[in-house]
Design a protein around this motif. Structure first.
Motif, PDB file in Angstrom:
ATOM      1  N   ILE A   1       0.877  -1.181   0.000  1.00 45.02           N
ATOM      2  CA  ILE A   1       0.000   0.000   0.000  1.00 45.02           C
ATOM      3  C   ILE A   1       0.908   1.223   0.000  1.00 45.02           C
ATOM      4  CG2 ILE A   1      -0.196   0.194   2.537  1.00 45.02           C
ATOM      5  CD1 ILE A   1      -3.249   0.873   1.980  1.00 45.02           C
ATOM      6  N   THR A   2       0.414   2.332  -0.554  1.00 45.33           N
ATOM      7  CA  THR A   2       1.241   3.547  -0.526  1.00 45.33           C
ATOM      8  C   THR A   2       0.387   4.804  -0.458  1.00 45.33           C
ATOM      9  OG1 THR A   2       3.171   4.617  -1.517  1.00 45.33           O
ATOM     10  CG2 THR A   2       1.439   3.907  -3.049  1.00 45.33           C
ATOM     11  N   ASP A   3       1.027   5.889  -0.069  1.00 39.85           N
ATOM     12  CA  ASP A   3       0.434   7.229  -0.053  1.00 39.85           C
ATOM     13  C   ASP A   3      -0.955   7.257   0.582  1.00 39.85           C
ATOM     14  OD1 ASP A   3       2.389   9.086  -1.930  1.00 39.85           O
ATOM     15  OD2 ASP A   3       2.393   6.986  -2.547  1.00 39.85           O
ATOM     16  N   VAL A   4      -1.006   6.821   1.826  1.00 38.15           N
ATOM     17  CA  VAL A   4      -2.273   6.876   2.580  1.00 38.15           C
ATOM     18  C   VAL A   4      -2.606   8.353   2.851  1.00 38.15           C
ATOM     19  CG1 VAL A   4      -3.369   6.274   4.771  1.00 38.15           C
ATOM     20  CG2 VAL A   4      -1.965   4.567   3.572  1.00 38.15           C
ATOM     21  N   GLN A   5      -1.596   9.136   3.188  1.00 38.67           N
ATOM     22  CA  GLN A   5      -1.744  10.593   3.372  1.00 38.67           C
ATOM     23  C   GLN A   5      -2.994  10.970   4.154  1.00 38.67           C
ATOM     24  OE1 GLN A   5       0.690  11.554  -0.670  1.00 38.67           O
ATOM     25  NE2 GLN A   5      -0.591  13.244   0.021  1.00 38.67           N
ATOM     26  N   TYR A   6      -3.189  10.264   5.275  1.00 41.89           N
ATOM     27  CA  TYR A   6      -4.355  10.525   6.121  1.00 41.89           C
ATOM     28  C   TYR A   6      -4.276  11.920   6.745  1.00 41.89           C
ATOM     29  CZ  TYR A   6      -7.117  10.630  10.352  1.00 41.89           C
ATOM     30  OH  TYR A   6      -7.978  11.030  11.334  1.00 41.89           O
TER      31      TYR A   6
ATOM     32  N   ARG B   1      -9.748  11.598   4.675  1.00 38.98           N
ATOM     33  CA  ARG B   1     -10.265  10.740   5.763  1.00 38.98           C
ATOM     34  C   ARG B   1     -10.508   9.324   5.251  1.00 38.98           C
ATOM     35  NH1 ARG B   1     -13.939  15.555   7.390  1.00 38.98           N
ATOM     36  NH2 ARG B   1     -12.764  16.457   9.112  1.00 38.98           N
ATOM     37  N   ASN B   2     -11.009   9.223   4.022  1.00 38.89           N
ATOM     38  CA  ASN B   2     -11.320   7.903   3.472  1.00 38.89           C
ATOM     39  C   ASN B   2     -10.075   7.022   3.354  1.00 38.89           C
ATOM     40  OD1 ASN B   2     -13.340   6.114   2.110  1.00 38.89           O
ATOM     41  ND2 ASN B   2     -11.823   6.290   0.466  1.00 38.89           N
TER      42      ASN B   2
ATOM     43  N   PRO C   1     -11.926   7.428  -4.222  1.00 37.34           N
ATOM     44  CA  PRO C   1     -13.225   7.943  -3.774  1.00 37.34           C
ATOM     45  C   PRO C   1     -13.859   6.931  -2.825  1.00 37.34           C
ATOM     46  CG  PRO C   1     -13.038   8.006  -6.177  1.00 37.34           C
ATOM     47  CD  PRO C   1     -11.866   7.220  -5.672  1.00 37.34           C
ATOM     48  N   PRO C   2     -14.633   7.417  -1.811  1.00 36.17           N
ATOM     49  CA  PRO C   2     -15.246   6.490  -0.853  1.00 36.17           C
ATOM     50  C   PRO C   2     -15.910   5.313  -1.558  1.00 36.17           C
ATOM     51  CG  PRO C   2     -15.649   8.736  -0.193  1.00 36.17           C
ATOM     52  CD  PRO C   2     -14.933   8.811  -1.511  1.00 36.17           C
ATOM     53  N   GLY C   3     -15.685   4.122  -1.032  1.00 40.92           N
ATOM     54  CA  GLY C   3     -16.255   2.910  -1.638  1.00 40.92           C
ATOM     55  C   GLY C   3     -15.267   2.209  -2.558  1.00 40.92           C
ATOM     56  N   THR C   4     -14.137   2.862  -2.865  1.00 39.29           N
ATOM     57  CA  THR C   4     -13.121   2.199  -3.705  1.00 39.29           C
ATOM     58  C   THR C   4     -11.842   2.021  -2.881  1.00 39.29           C
ATOM     59  OG1 THR C   4     -12.174   4.231  -4.588  1.00 39.29           O
ATOM     60  CG2 THR C   4     -14.047   3.314  -5.776  1.00 39.29           C
TER      61      THR C   4
END
Ligand SMILES: Nc1ccn([C@@H]2O[C@H](COP(=O)(O)O)[C@@H](O)[C@H]2O)c(=O)n1
Ligand SMILES: O=P(O)(O)OC[C@H](O)CO
Length: 351
Positions: free
Chosen positions: A23-28, A45-46, A287-290
């Motif tokens: 996984i990469t670039d979560v940038q929360y 946030r997502n 986008p949320p859901g993906t």
């Protein structure tokens, strides 16, 4: 066997040597959705939900022995008084994975915390050095590079590595805003403040590590937040001294795959020496859901990335014929078959 994005496994039934999560670039950041400078939507946030989904997925599989976080766990827009807690929160989320997580640092991590505060939070093999290697099985070695070793972000202002970075940026990028590539031509567009470089000591360490791996007959995966091949990324997202790093890598033929992040759209190339470069798609831009995460099954002859949603699946072969290497100027190893081939070629030319 079918993969989520329609690819079909070339050798069904064969067991992988091992598998690992990516996984990469979560940038929360706990802030409303926004956009990049160029207008690409970012879901701050997502991205934490994407990470949670990734961990759930890896844990459910039970066969994922470790995971790689390719960097940028918290976004630069995270309010600075929340930085420490935000980094701890994302690391804690990663800790829910039933295995070891190997972290890399990215520019956004360093916008939030200086290296001295960030590194001890990331459970690195050594708390004060962001480059390291590890071997999940004797036949494989993973080499993790510190892409911000020479950087204008993260070190104290008077640190020699900051000074070297600032001098390089001043020499290469005449813009007042050192993140702007305006007026820079071709690959020179990489000389931006949000990129960085690998320093001399790290280059020496890389050389020695690849020499060791070669002696031990190990295949190597190189991991670096900033991409190393112009074919796999935009010119603005390339390591400052990608060429020096690749010169070291091409001195040996043990490196089969380089993994990166940073360029959020992702990419894939195979360089002139047959090394695969896979830049992974960012969790932040889902986008949320993906989702955008995956796992890599490692076989004798290939690495198979099985991506979810926005992370594309990719087959990466690890076999490169020696003759092809010789022709491309890569590390030359001649076997009897190659010599016969060369002899026939010379005889044909002389006729
Ligand atoms: N063409 C560009 C791209 C970026 N910048 C500057 O870089 C900063 C970071 O960019 P993001 O894509 O992460 O938003 C941005 O705030 C700009 O200052 C630029 O000048 N020109
Ligand atoms: O690290 P970011 O989010 O500023 O993104 C860097 C870009 O991908 C470079 O093109």
């Amino acid at each position: 066997m079918g993969y989520p994005n329609g690819l079909v496994s070339v050798s069904p039934g064969k067991q992988p040597l091992f598998s690992f999560g990516v996984i990469t670039d979560v940038q929360y950041a706990d802030i409303p959705d926004g956009r990049s400078f160029l207008g690409v939507p970012r879901y701050y946030r997502n991205s934490l939900l994407v990470l949670q989904k990734a961990i759930q997925n890896w844990n459910n599989r039970q066969s994922i022995s470790f995971s790689l976080n390719l960097g940028d766990i918290v976004d630069g827009y995270c309010p600075k008084e929340q930085s420490l807690e935000a980094v701890k929160k994302v690391v804690k989320e990663f800790d829910n994975f039933n295995g070891r997580v190997y972290h890399m640092i990215g520019n956004h991590c360093l916008y939030n915390l200086p290296r001295s505060k960030l590194l001890p939070l990331l459970n690195l093999p050594s708390a004060d050095c962001a480059y390291y290697d590890f071997s999940p099985i004797p036949e494989y070695r993973f080499v993790v590079l510190d892409a911000y070793d020479i950087s204008a972000i993260g070190w104290p202002d008077d640190h020699p590595h900051t000074v070297e970075a600032v001098n390089l940026l001043n020499e290469k990028n005449p813009n007042l805003e050192k993140n702007s590539p305006d007026g820079l031509v071709g690959l020179e567009r990489r000389f931006l403040k949000f990129n960085g470089g690998v320093g001399k000591d790290q280059l020496k360490w890389l050389d020695k590590t690849l020499q060791d791996a070669t002696k031990s007959n190990q295949k190597v995966v190189v991991c670096c937040h900033i991409p190393l091949d112009p074919g796999a990324t935009s010119k603005e997202s390339l390591l400052w001294n990608y060429d020096e790093v690749m010169d070291v890598i091409h001195r040996y033929d043990c490196v089969k795959v380089c993994l990166g992040g940073h360029d959020h759209k992702g990419g894939h190339s195979v360089d002139t020496c047959g090394v695969h470069h896979r830049v992974l798609e960012a969790a932040l831009e889902c986008p949320p859901g993906t989702n955008a995460f995956g796992y890599i099954d490692v076989y004798e002859d290939r690495l198979s990335l099985i991506g979810t949603d926005r992370m594309a699946s990719t087959e990466m072969d690890v076999y490169v014929p020696d003759f092809q290497l010789a022709m491309s100027g890569c590390n030359l190893k001649l076997y009897p078959f190659d010599l016969i081939y060369l002899l026939v070629l010379v005889m044909m030319i002389r006729r």
